[in-house]
Design a protein around this motif. Structure first.
Motif, short mmCIF file in Angstrom:
data_model
loop_
_atom_site.label_atom_id
_atom_site.label_comp_id
_atom_site.label_asym_id
_atom_site.label_seq_id
_atom_site.Cartn_x
_atom_site.Cartn_y
_atom_site.Cartn_z
N TYR A 43 0.82 -1.22 0.00
CA TYR A 43 0.00 0.00 0.00
C TYR A 43 0.85 1.27 0.00
N GLY A 44 2.15 1.11 -0.21
CA GLY A 44 3.02 2.26 -0.27
C GLY A 44 3.78 2.48 1.03
N LEU A 46 5.17 3.78 4.56
CA LEU A 46 4.50 4.10 5.82
C LEU A 46 4.72 5.56 6.17
N GLN A 47 3.66 6.18 6.68
CA GLN A 47 3.70 7.59 7.04
C GLN A 47 3.88 7.73 8.55
N PRO A 57 0.25 3.20 5.89
CA PRO A 57 0.36 3.79 4.56
C PRO A 57 -0.61 4.97 4.41
N GLN A 58 -0.31 5.81 3.44
CA GLN A 58 -1.17 6.96 3.17
C GLN A 58 -2.58 6.49 2.83
N TYR A 397 5.04 -7.10 2.12
CA TYR A 397 5.07 -5.64 2.22
C TYR A 397 4.76 -5.24 3.65
#
Length: 440
Positions: A43-44, A46-47, A57-58, A397
């Motif tokens: 999911y991209g 980590l923020q 993730p965002q 992921y």
């Protein structure tokens, strides 16, 4: 980094029972053995969480609630050491969570209960039940099982209850002067907590299921047979055949798995991945011994030993269970058991995966399969811990990071509608509701 130092699977939610677990994990090992990258985008990135609790993730958000020490609706503080957990459908679109607390008599917190609702007056473990609304707000929380010892894992049942497992076989005979972990009753049992119990249940030990170092259970919905793992280096793999499926208190027959033609097999090493072996079952005569000898009896009758059996999950007629330190490199194993077609057929056993590779993932513990097929694994290792996803293409992921401390993640499960992930940080004890753009 160890691929499996503790439990690999836990049947932590009703959704697990309807999903084939093999696909993403087989794809993962296919990629690994083929030299392909096992890491994907997920999911991209980590923020960083401004609250310093949970990096996601965002597009994903969370609510944190039921923290250790907060006052529950029953007027008592939330106990610590949040652990295994399951999600059930509640009335008016609510989700019911039943959550374990891995507490010993010497722990600093306790599941508060009147004496007549405690299994052991000296026990501090048990479960709490949480009612969460469709808006992910905590509506109610209260103690539901008390007086037990180290409620680590367990499993949900098809009839809407949580089986909480004691990971200890302490007895009053093992007490020592000055030991804070002394007990007043025998331990090493399973206890059942109906999801819709509105308060403390009567703590009735399910003696017929055996007294040993329980870790996790999974139920065959077709037969009502309960399969059980034992967290010991010389533990066995058990099945409990109830007299009345769905009513475990009525007792039944406890048996241990034996590999045909290989009596007293030591499965830690020497087995080939993918080799199918016929099995039979040996009956345990003394299910409630004063000493911790259930596994000793089973092994003497030819049962196979499994090195620290932990999580177990069911998927479309197959059971998968993990051995924490099995394998030639002690990196862990996952076994697959397929029940027989009739009473004369004991079923088959297969070593499903044995990675012997410590570079992929660190110490996965509780796990759940999502409605869209991805497996989510909770890390319980040294240093920073993550929730790691495995997609259907076998790619790993990072989905969440513990930004608070180095405590383990545990209790991962999904709401019945699949829109909300529930998750615990064990210490100081926090439960999260997480939502966002899940795959469809």
């Amino acid at each position: 980094m160890s691929f499996s130092r503790r439990q690999f699977f836990t049947l932590a939610g009703a959704g697990t029972a309807s999903v084939v677990l093999a696909a993403p994990l087989r794809a993962l090992y296919s990629r690994e053995s083929g030299g392909k990258s096992v890491f994907g985008q997920g999911y991209g990135a980590l923020q960083a969480d401004p609250q310093g609790l949970l990096d996601l993730p965002q597009g994903f958000r969370y609510k944190a609630f039921s923290k250790t020490g907060e006052i529950m609706k029953d007027g008592n503080p939330v106990p610590g050491n949040h652990d295994g957990m399951a999600a059930f459908a509640g009335p008016r679109k609510t989700t019911i969570l039943v959550r374990n607390h891995e507490l010993s008599p010497g722990s600093r917190t306790t599941v508060v209960a009147p004496e007549n609702k405690k299994y052991d007056a000296l026990g501090r473990g048990g479960t709490t039940t949480l009612i969460v609304g469709a808006n992910r707000e905590l509506i109610k929380d209260y103690a539901s099982l008390a007086g037990t010892y180290r409620n680590c894992a367990g499993g949900s049942t098809p009839w809407g209850s949580w089986i909480s497992c004691e990971e200890s076989t302490a007895t009053p005979d093992t007490n020592t002067p000055g030991n804070a972990n002394n007990v007043s009753k025998m331990h090493g049992y399973n206890f059942e907590v109906p999801a819709r119990a509105t308060g403390l249940v009567d703590p009735i030990p399910l003696v017929g299921m055996g007294r040993f170092n329980h870790e996790a259970i999974a139920v065959d919905p077709k037969t009502g047979i309960v399969y059980q793992t034992e967290d010991r280096g010389d533990g066995l793999f058990y099945r409990f055949i109830p007299k009345q499926p769905g009513f475990l208190q009525a007792g039944g027959v406890l048996e241990a798995l034996k590999i045909k033609g290989k009596p007293q097999a030591i499965t830690k090493t020497g087995f080939t991945v993918g080799q199918t072996m016929a099995v039979e079952w040996v009956k345990i005569a003394e299910v409630n011994p004063v000493l911790d000898t259930v596994r000793v009896e089973g092994f003497a009758k030819g049962a196979a030993q499994f090195s620290r059996g932990e999580g177990i999950a069911y998927g479309k007629g197959e059971f998968y269970f993990a051995c924490t330190d099995g394998g030639a490199a002690s990196k862990g194993q996952v076994w697959r058991y397929i029940p027989g077609k009739n009473s004369n057929d004991g079923g088959s056993l297969e070593l499903f995966v044995e990675p012997n590779d410590g570079t992929v993932l660190e110490s996965p513990d509780n796990a759940i399969v999502s409605a869209f097929g991805d497996v989510f694994l909770c890390e319980d290792g040294d240093g920073t811990n993550y929730v790691v996803g495995v997609n259907l293409q076998g790619e790993l992921y990072q989905f969440a990071r513990n930004a608070l401390n180095d405590s383990e993640f545990c209790g991962v499960c999904f709401s019945p509608d699949g829109r909300t992930m529930f998750l615990n940080i064990q210490s100081p004890g926090i439960t999260f509701a997480i939502w966002g753009p899940w795959r469809r």
